[in-house]
Design a protein around this motif. Sequence first.
Motif, PDB file in Angstrom:
ATOM      1  N   ALA A  68      30.441   5.058 -61.722  1.00 37.13           N
ATOM      2  CA  ALA A  68      29.593   4.382 -60.902  1.00 37.13           C
ATOM      3  C   ALA A  68      30.187   3.843 -59.182  1.00 37.13           C
ATOM      4  CB  ALA A  68      27.965   3.877 -61.527  1.00 37.13           C
ATOM      5  N   PRO A  69      29.803   3.787 -58.810  1.00 43.52           N
ATOM      6  CA  PRO A  69      30.219   2.046 -57.303  1.00 43.52           C
ATOM      7  C   PRO A  69      29.512   1.067 -57.834  1.00 43.52           C
ATOM      8  CG  PRO A  69      29.891   4.686 -56.470  1.00 43.52           C
ATOM      9  CD  PRO A  69      29.253   4.810 -57.771  1.00 43.52           C
ATOM     10  N   ARG A  70      30.879   0.248 -58.253  1.00 42.15           N
ATOM     11  CA  ARG A  70      30.153  -0.992 -58.325  1.00 42.15           C
ATOM     12  C   ARG A  70      30.991  -1.903 -57.588  1.00 42.15           C
ATOM     13  NH1 ARG A  70      27.760  -0.128 -63.311  1.00 42.15           N
ATOM     14  NH2 ARG A  70      27.796   1.439 -64.320  1.00 42.15           N
ATOM     15  N   GLY A  71      30.605  -3.061 -57.543  1.00 43.19           N
ATOM     16  CA  GLY A  71      30.948  -3.559 -56.523  1.00 43.19           C
ATOM     17  C   GLY A  71      30.876  -5.536 -56.829  1.00 43.19           C
ATOM     18  N   ASP A  72      31.466  -6.305 -56.175  1.00 46.28           N
ATOM     19  CA  ASP A  72      31.245  -8.047 -56.522  1.00 46.28           C
ATOM     20  C   ASP A  72      30.618  -8.382 -55.021  1.00 46.28           C
ATOM     21  OD1 ASP A  72      32.906  -7.469 -53.949  1.00 46.28           O
ATOM     22  OD2 ASP A  72      34.951  -8.246 -55.163  1.00 46.28           O
ATOM     23  N   SER A 110      22.164  -8.180 -58.182  1.00 47.23           N
ATOM     24  CA  SER A 110      23.971  -8.778 -58.834  1.00 47.23           C
ATOM     25  C   SER A 110      23.889  -8.518 -60.298  1.00 47.23           C
ATOM     26  CB  SER A 110      23.403 -10.706 -58.265  1.00 47.23           C
ATOM     27  OG  SER A 110      22.116 -10.816 -59.081  1.00 47.23           O
ATOM     28  N   SER A 111      24.759  -8.917 -60.527  1.00 50.92           N
ATOM     29  CA  SER A 111      25.494  -8.532 -62.412  1.00 50.92           C
ATOM     30  C   SER A 111      26.211 -10.209 -62.188  1.00 50.92           C
ATOM     31  CB  SER A 111      26.085  -7.923 -61.745  1.00 50.92           C
ATOM     32  OG  SER A 111      26.621  -7.294 -63.921  1.00 50.92           O
ATOM     33  N   ASP A 112      25.574 -10.275 -63.989  1.00 47.17           N
ATOM     34  CA  ASP A 112      26.570 -11.647 -64.589  1.00 47.17           C
ATOM     35  C   ASP A 112      27.641 -11.257 -64.374  1.00 47.17           C
ATOM     36  OD1 ASP A 112      24.757 -12.716 -64.647  1.00 47.17           O
ATOM     37  OD2 ASP A 112      23.730 -12.478 -66.417  1.00 47.17           O
ATOM     38  N   SER A 113      28.207 -10.061 -64.542  1.00 48.27           N
ATOM     39  CA  SER A 113      29.720  -9.438 -64.349  1.00 48.27           C
ATOM     40  C   SER A 113      29.967  -9.924 -62.692  1.00 48.27           C
ATOM     41  CB  SER A 113      30.033  -8.243 -65.406  1.00 48.27           C
ATOM     42  OG  SER A 113      29.163  -7.411 -64.855  1.00 48.27           O
ATOM     43  N   ASN A 114      29.535  -9.854 -62.004  1.00 46.72           N
ATOM     44  CA  ASN A 114      30.018  -9.801 -60.772  1.00 46.72           C
ATOM     45  C   ASN A 114      30.534  -7.758 -60.955  1.00 46.72           C
ATOM     46  OD1 ASN A 114      29.904 -12.051 -59.953  1.00 46.72           O
ATOM     47  ND2 ASN A 114      32.291 -13.021 -61.066  1.00 46.72           N
ATOM     48  N   GLU A 115      29.962  -6.809 -61.163  1.00 45.75           N
ATOM     49  CA  GLU A 115      30.458  -6.082 -60.879  1.00 45.75           C
ATOM     50  C   GLU A 115      28.886  -5.434 -60.983  1.00 45.75           C
ATOM     51  OE1 GLU A 115      32.888  -3.805 -60.204  1.00 45.75           O
ATOM     52  OE2 GLU A 115      33.870  -6.175 -59.621  1.00 45.75           O
ATOM     53  N   ALA A 116      28.541  -5.756 -59.599  1.00 47.76           N
ATOM     54  CA  ALA A 116      27.017  -4.576 -59.995  1.00 47.76           C
ATOM     55  C   ALA A 116      26.880  -3.130 -59.489  1.00 47.76           C
ATOM     56  CB  ALA A 116      25.682  -5.342 -58.606  1.00 47.76           C
ATOM     57  N   TYR A 117      26.159  -2.367 -59.940  1.00 50.33           N
ATOM     58  CA  TYR A 117      25.612  -1.071 -59.213  1.00 50.33           C
ATOM     59  C   TYR A 117      25.671  -0.579 -57.794  1.00 50.33           C
ATOM     60  CZ  TYR A 117      24.485   4.194 -59.760  1.00 50.33           C
ATOM     61  OH  TYR A 117      24.319   5.171 -59.706  1.00 50.33           O
ATOM     62  N   LEU A 118      26.058  -0.625 -56.337  1.00 47.24           N
ATOM     63  CA  LEU A 118      26.319  -0.131 -55.459  1.00 47.24           C
ATOM     64  C   LEU A 118      24.613   0.161 -55.334  1.00 47.24           C
ATOM     65  CD1 LEU A 118      30.075  -0.592 -54.368  1.00 47.24           C
ATOM     66  CD2 LEU A 118      28.514  -2.387 -54.469  1.00 47.24           C
ATOM     67  N   GLY A 119      24.097  -0.441 -54.606  1.00 49.02           N
ATOM     68  CA  GLY A 119      22.909   0.376 -54.009  1.00 49.02           C
ATOM     69  C   GLY A 119      22.067   0.422 -54.585  1.00 49.02           C
ATOM     70  N   TYR A 120      21.664  -0.299 -56.026  1.00 48.64           N
ATOM     71  CA  TYR A 120      20.942  -0.692 -57.032  1.00 48.64           C
ATOM     72  C   TYR A 120      20.093  -1.175 -55.967  1.00 48.64           C
ATOM     73  CZ  TYR A 120      18.212  -1.194 -61.246  1.00 48.64           C
ATOM     74  OH  TYR A 120      17.836  -1.809 -62.511  1.00 48.64           O
ATOM     75  N   THR A 121      18.768  -0.905 -55.945  1.00 53.52           N
ATOM     76  CA  THR A 121      18.080  -2.642 -54.842  1.00 53.52           C
ATOM     77  C   THR A 121      16.592  -2.354 -55.497  1.00 53.52           C
ATOM     78  OG1 THR A 121      17.189  -0.379 -53.239  1.00 53.52           O
ATOM     79  CG2 THR A 121      18.619  -1.611 -52.694  1.00 53.52           C
ATOM     80  N   MET A 122      15.932  -3.307 -54.776  1.00 51.14           N
ATOM     81  CA  MET A 122      14.424  -3.663 -55.642  1.00 51.14           C
ATOM     82  C   MET A 122      13.667  -3.967 -54.320  1.00 51.14           C
ATOM     83  SD  MET A 122      15.279  -4.145 -59.285  1.00 51.14           S
ATOM     84  CE  MET A 122      14.554  -5.391 -59.492  1.00 51.14           C
ATOM     85  N   ILE A 123      12.294  -3.587 -54.414  1.00 51.10           N
ATOM     86  CA  ILE A 123      11.568  -4.200 -53.862  1.00 51.10           C
ATOM     87  C   ILE A 123      10.497  -5.143 -54.366  1.00 51.10           C
ATOM     88  CG2 ILE A 123       9.157  -3.048 -52.554  1.00 51.10           C
ATOM     89  CD1 ILE A 123      11.263   0.122 -52.152  1.00 51.10           C
ATOM     90  N   TRP A 126      22.075  10.952 -65.820  1.00 49.13           N
ATOM     91  CA  TRP A 126      20.803  11.090 -65.034  1.00 49.13           C
ATOM     92  C   TRP A 126      19.363  10.073 -65.793  1.00 49.13           C
ATOM     93  CZ3 TRP A 126      20.179  17.151 -63.018  1.00 49.13           C
ATOM     94  CH2 TRP A 126      21.438  17.105 -62.127  1.00 49.13           C
ATOM     95  N   GLY A 127      18.746   9.900 -64.405  1.00 48.27           N
ATOM     96  CA  GLY A 127      17.417   8.698 -65.530  1.00 48.27           C
ATOM     97  C   GLY A 127      17.714   7.905 -65.488  1.00 48.27           C
ATOM     98  N   PHE A 128      17.402   7.205 -66.287  1.00 44.80           N
ATOM     99  CA  PHE A 128      17.540   6.399 -66.983  1.00 44.80           C
ATOM    100  C   PHE A 128      19.320   5.475 -67.003  1.00 44.80           C
ATOM    101  CE2 PHE A 128      12.764   6.175 -67.855  1.00 44.80           C
ATOM    102  CZ  PHE A 128      12.440   5.298 -66.868  1.00 44.80           C
ATOM    103  N   GLY A 129      19.467   6.557 -67.954  1.00 47.04           N
ATOM    104  CA  GLY A 129      20.655   5.824 -67.917  1.00 47.04           C
ATOM    105  C   GLY A 129      21.418   6.718 -66.065  1.00 47.04           C
ATOM    106  N   ILE A 130      21.297   6.300 -65.617  1.00 43.80           N
ATOM    107  CA  ILE A 130      22.402   5.870 -64.705  1.00 43.80           C
ATOM    108  C   ILE A 130      23.578   4.893 -63.738  1.00 43.80           C
ATOM    109  CG2 ILE A 130      20.672   5.156 -62.720  1.00 43.80           C
ATOM    110  CD1 ILE A 130      22.955   8.319 -61.938  1.00 43.80           C
ATOM    111  N   SER A 131      22.663   3.234 -63.989  1.00 45.28           N
ATOM    112  CA  SER A 131      23.825   2.403 -64.817  1.00 45.28           C
ATOM    113  C   SER A 131      24.699   2.043 -65.208  1.00 45.28           C
ATOM    114  CB  SER A 131      22.735   1.279 -64.387  1.00 45.28           C
ATOM    115  OG  SER A 131      22.050   1.089 -65.347  1.00 45.28           O
ATOM    116  N   GLY A 132      24.118   3.296 -66.674  1.00 45.71           N
ATOM    117  CA  GLY A 132      25.332   3.020 -67.501  1.00 45.71           C
ATOM    118  C   GLY A 132      27.471   4.197 -67.405  1.00 45.71           C
ATOM    119  N   TRP A 133      26.693   4.937 -65.964  1.00 36.86           N
ATOM    120  CA  TRP A 133      27.892   5.622 -65.491  1.00 36.86           C
ATOM    121  C   TRP A 133      29.391   4.660 -65.680  1.00 36.86           C
ATOM    122  CZ3 TRP A 133      28.885   7.885 -60.408  1.00 36.86           C
ATOM    123  CH2 TRP A 133      29.932   9.771 -60.300  1.00 36.86           C
ATOM    124  N   PRO A 134      30.064   4.839 -66.348  1.00 34.25           N
ATOM    125  CA  PRO A 134      30.844   4.089 -66.132  1.00 34.25           C
ATOM    126  C   PRO A 134      31.855   4.656 -64.707  1.00 34.25           C
ATOM    127  CG  PRO A 134      31.503   5.633 -68.345  1.00 34.25           C
ATOM    128  CD  PRO A 134      30.511   6.179 -67.848  1.00 34.25           C
TER     129      PRO A 134
END
Length: 155
Positions: free
Chosen positions: A129-133, A38-51, A119-127
């Motif tokens: 990118a699909p983001r969602g609430d 999730s994100s404090d901004s209510n706009e998370a990178y969609l599909g970003y999962t954690m195990i 690409w790589g570690f910068g992936i979630s910085g792509w402006p």
Amino acid sequence: MVNAKERDCFICRKHRGEIQLPGGAIYEDELLYVGHISSDSNEAYLGYTMIDIKRHVSGLAELQDDESAAVGRMLTRVSRALKACIGAEHIYSFVLGDHVPHLHIHLIPRYPNTPASYWGFGISGWPEAPRGDAAQIEEVCSRIRRCMAQDEVSP
């Protein structure tokens, strides 16, 4: 009995149900928990999962053999679901453990047309990118769950 490290650990608190995240558990058993960030901004990178490993351990070297095998299988299952259900063309996975000393593995989809500079570690910085609430995270998690369930019964 919960020790002080586990009592204050964000991931342990999530596993005990003290913290609720949008989408809930995509998968959960006695060893693992899979969920969406999730994100404090209510706009998370969609599909970003954690195990997450259920047992409080700080890193890969502390895993027991059954946990290690379960992590490997789950990395593959979630990666397949991210490709099949949300259209990812590549899946990044990494472990940091610097801020939260409880083993968790990041899985981040790379979507088609992502500029190589992200690409790589910068992936979630792509402006773009699909983001969602929370509602969009719930929908993505539902799709991932369905794909994982189908993969479970495939030959």
